[in-house]
Design a protein around this motif. Structure first.
Motif, mmCIF file in Angstrom:
data_model
loop_
_atom_site.group_PDB
_atom_site.id
_atom_site.type_symbol
_atom_site.label_atom_id
_atom_site.label_comp_id
_atom_site.label_asym_id
_atom_site.label_seq_id
_atom_site.Cartn_x
_atom_site.Cartn_y
_atom_site.Cartn_z
ATOM 1 N N ARG A 46 37.147 42.877 44.295
ATOM 2 C CA ARG A 46 38.381 42.418 44.048
ATOM 3 C C ARG A 46 39.173 43.552 43.106
ATOM 4 N N LEU A 47 38.428 43.951 42.153
ATOM 5 C CA LEU A 47 39.042 45.008 41.365
ATOM 6 C C LEU A 47 39.226 46.408 42.078
ATOM 7 N N HIS A 48 38.582 46.650 43.060
ATOM 8 C CA HIS A 48 38.625 48.193 43.880
ATOM 9 C C HIS A 48 38.863 47.680 45.190
ATOM 10 N N TYR A 58 36.306 42.652 30.691
ATOM 11 C CA TYR A 58 35.129 42.878 31.441
ATOM 12 C C TYR A 58 34.157 43.778 30.545
ATOM 13 N N ASP A 59 32.903 43.383 30.816
ATOM 14 C CA ASP A 59 31.878 44.367 30.536
ATOM 15 C C ASP A 59 31.078 44.821 31.691
ATOM 16 N N ALA A 60 29.957 45.762 31.196
ATOM 17 C CA ALA A 60 29.342 46.230 32.538
ATOM 18 C C ALA A 60 28.790 45.488 33.548
ATOM 19 N N ARG A 61 28.376 44.126 33.112
ATOM 20 C CA ARG A 61 27.920 43.112 34.236
ATOM 21 C C ARG A 61 29.050 42.655 34.857
ATOM 22 N N SER A 62 29.951 41.906 34.304
ATOM 23 C CA SER A 62 31.045 41.228 34.596
ATOM 24 C C SER A 62 31.808 42.167 35.653
ATOM 25 N N VAL A 63 32.156 43.297 35.396
ATOM 26 C CA VAL A 63 32.686 44.298 36.150
ATOM 27 C C VAL A 63 32.256 44.690 37.583
ATOM 28 N N ALA A 64 30.781 44.610 37.454
ATOM 29 C CA ALA A 64 30.037 44.750 38.746
ATOM 30 C C ALA A 64 30.283 43.570 39.466
ATOM 31 N N ALA A 65 30.262 42.449 38.969
ATOM 32 C CA ALA A 65 30.290 41.123 39.787
ATOM 33 C C ALA A 65 31.860 40.960 40.209
ATOM 34 N N HIS A 66 32.810 41.498 39.758
ATOM 35 C CA HIS A 66 34.002 41.640 40.229
ATOM 36 C C HIS A 66 34.612 42.834 41.052
ATOM 37 N N TRP A 67 34.035 43.400 41.100
ATOM 38 C CA TRP A 67 34.143 44.851 41.709
ATOM 39 C C TRP A 67 34.916 44.825 43.016
ATOM 40 N N HIS A 115 40.627 50.795 47.159
ATOM 41 C CA HIS A 115 39.901 51.801 47.419
ATOM 42 C C HIS A 115 38.473 51.638 47.747
ATOM 43 N N GLU A 116 38.080 52.473 48.416
ATOM 44 C CA GLU A 116 36.318 52.318 48.434
ATOM 45 C C GLU A 116 35.467 53.117 47.727
ATOM 46 N N LEU A 117 35.222 52.410 46.489
ATOM 47 C CA LEU A 117 34.386 53.268 45.402
ATOM 48 C C LEU A 117 33.197 52.389 45.089
ATOM 49 N N PRO A 118 32.215 53.239 45.316
ATOM 50 C CA PRO A 118 30.992 52.513 45.104
ATOM 51 C C PRO A 118 30.815 51.770 43.594
ATOM 52 N N VAL A 119 30.188 50.785 43.384
ATOM 53 C CA VAL A 119 30.080 50.097 42.154
ATOM 54 C C VAL A 119 28.845 50.999 41.485
ATOM 55 N N PRO A 120 29.191 51.532 40.147
ATOM 56 C CA PRO A 120 27.981 52.010 39.480
ATOM 57 C C PRO A 120 26.929 51.075 38.848
ATOM 58 N N PRO A 121 25.728 51.618 38.548
ATOM 59 C CA PRO A 121 24.744 50.647 38.094
ATOM 60 C C PRO A 121 25.244 50.105 36.724
ATOM 61 N N GLU A 122 24.793 48.994 36.720
ATOM 62 C CA GLU A 122 25.091 48.145 35.191
ATOM 63 C C GLU A 122 24.677 48.936 34.163
ATOM 64 N N THR A 123 23.525 49.730 34.176
ATOM 65 C CA THR A 123 23.037 50.512 33.036
ATOM 66 C C THR A 123 23.967 51.802 32.779
ATOM 67 N N SER A 124 24.429 52.177 33.636
ATOM 68 C CA SER A 124 25.192 53.631 33.600
ATOM 69 C C SER A 124 26.373 53.618 32.710
ATOM 70 N N PRO A 139 39.342 55.021 56.367
ATOM 71 C CA PRO A 139 40.651 54.145 57.110
ATOM 72 C C PRO A 139 40.868 52.782 56.448
ATOM 73 N N ARG A 140 40.115 52.478 55.583
ATOM 74 C CA ARG A 140 40.215 50.916 54.785
ATOM 75 C C ARG A 140 40.701 51.503 53.367
ATOM 76 N N HIS A 141 41.294 52.414 53.231
ATOM 77 C CA HIS A 141 41.678 52.864 51.588
ATOM 78 C C HIS A 141 43.080 52.564 51.824
ATOM 79 N N ALA A 142 43.282 51.108 51.078
ATOM 80 C CA ALA A 142 44.515 50.580 51.209
ATOM 81 C C ALA A 142 45.579 51.458 50.461
#
Length: 278
Positions: free
Chosen positions: A46-48, A35-44, A51-60, A175-178
């Motif tokens: 599924r990857l997360h 993955y890179d910064a762009r693709s990890v955001a696109a697959h966020w 747990h409910e974690l906000p996706v970081p900005p691609e530029t961060s 409540p949706r934190h698997a």
């Protein structure tokens, strides 16, 4: 069928930046998704899913850090997390904990790394009592530590109540934190296995039926969790013995058949495959 080969952990004082003075063991498989910064955001999602974690900005920097984590570059990911303050602590703790649990071969180093996760997350919880990521990774490290020193000893030290309370708080807040559902389910089963159903219920508030319900809910929320399937299999054997060996084996088979979405899932699938061979 053996229990999953999850490695234990222990305690040591935390270092402010360096997680381990020596290089970490490289990820052993080359066929893991990259993955890179762009693709990890696109697959966020599924990857997360756990747990409910906000996706970081691609530029961060954290987007790059999470891309490294999901690609199996755990050491580099942890370093980026530690360099980004409170916002990076979830990445640092997750990368450190997962690496230590699956790949670190040296007992003393593994124990030291889990101590760092416990202390870093604990400090964050003290400052942010409703930070679900800090609560979860604190409980994850405490759980592995308890396995390392023996569950009975950990319970005597009061660690079980702390772990249980943290996971229950995560589920209350999210409540949706698997992953929290799955971890709490494992806790119920582990305590019953070590102290018995009656003592477990009266002293620690754990129940067999609660464990099963939590596992079912966790896997409903995150149906691709190979780790959850293997933990469920362990729990069935702990709670019901050989009578449910067939159900436990089928859970292993489901886990082994999954197509890993990232490095951590690749590690879990390998554990499932190894368990079926033994």
């Amino acid at each position: 069928m053996p229990h999953p080969d999850f490695k234990p952990l222990s305690l040591m004082s935390a270092h402010p930046v360096a997680v381990n003075a020596e290089p970490w063991t490289p990820f052993p498989w080359s066929d893991v998704p990259r993955y890179d910064a762009r693709s990890v955001a696109a697959h966020w999602p599924r990857l997360h899913a756990g747990h409910e974690l906000p996706v970081p900005p691609e530029t961060s920097p954290l987007a790059e850090g999470w891309a490294l984590y999901h690609s199996g570059e755990f050491e580099r990911a942890a370093a980026i997390g530690l360099l980004n303050g409170a916002e990076g602590m979830a990445l640092a703790n997750q990368a450190t904990a997962i690496y230590a649990n699956y790949l670190e071969p040296r007992e003393a180093v593994r124990l030291a790394m889990f101590r760092q996760v416990i202390e870093r997350a604990g400090t964050q919880v003290a400052a942010e009592p409703e930070n679900c990521q800090a609560l979860y990774w604190q409980s994850y490290a405490l759980g592995r530590y308890s396995q390392g020193i023996s569950v009975a000893r950990a319970l005597a030290q009061g660690l079980g109540s702390k772990l249980k309370g943290a996971l229950e708080r995560v589920i209350e807040l999210q409540p949706r934190h698997a992953d929290a559902h799955l971890a709490l389910a494992s806790f119920h089963a582990e305590v019953i296995d070590k102290v018995g159903a009656l003592v477990g219920r009266m002293t620690y508030g754990v129940r067999s039926e609660t464990s099963i319900d939590l596992f079912e809910r966790g896997l409903e929320l995150h149906p691709h969790s190979a780790a959850g399937m293997m933990e469920f299999a362990r729990a069935l054997l702990m709670l019901h013995g050989e009578s449910l060996l067939g159900d436990a084996t089928r859970l292993y088979e489901r886990a082994a058949a999954l197509k890993p979405a990232d490095a951590r899932e690749r590690l879990d699938v390998e554990l499932a495959r190894a368990g079926l061979k033994d």
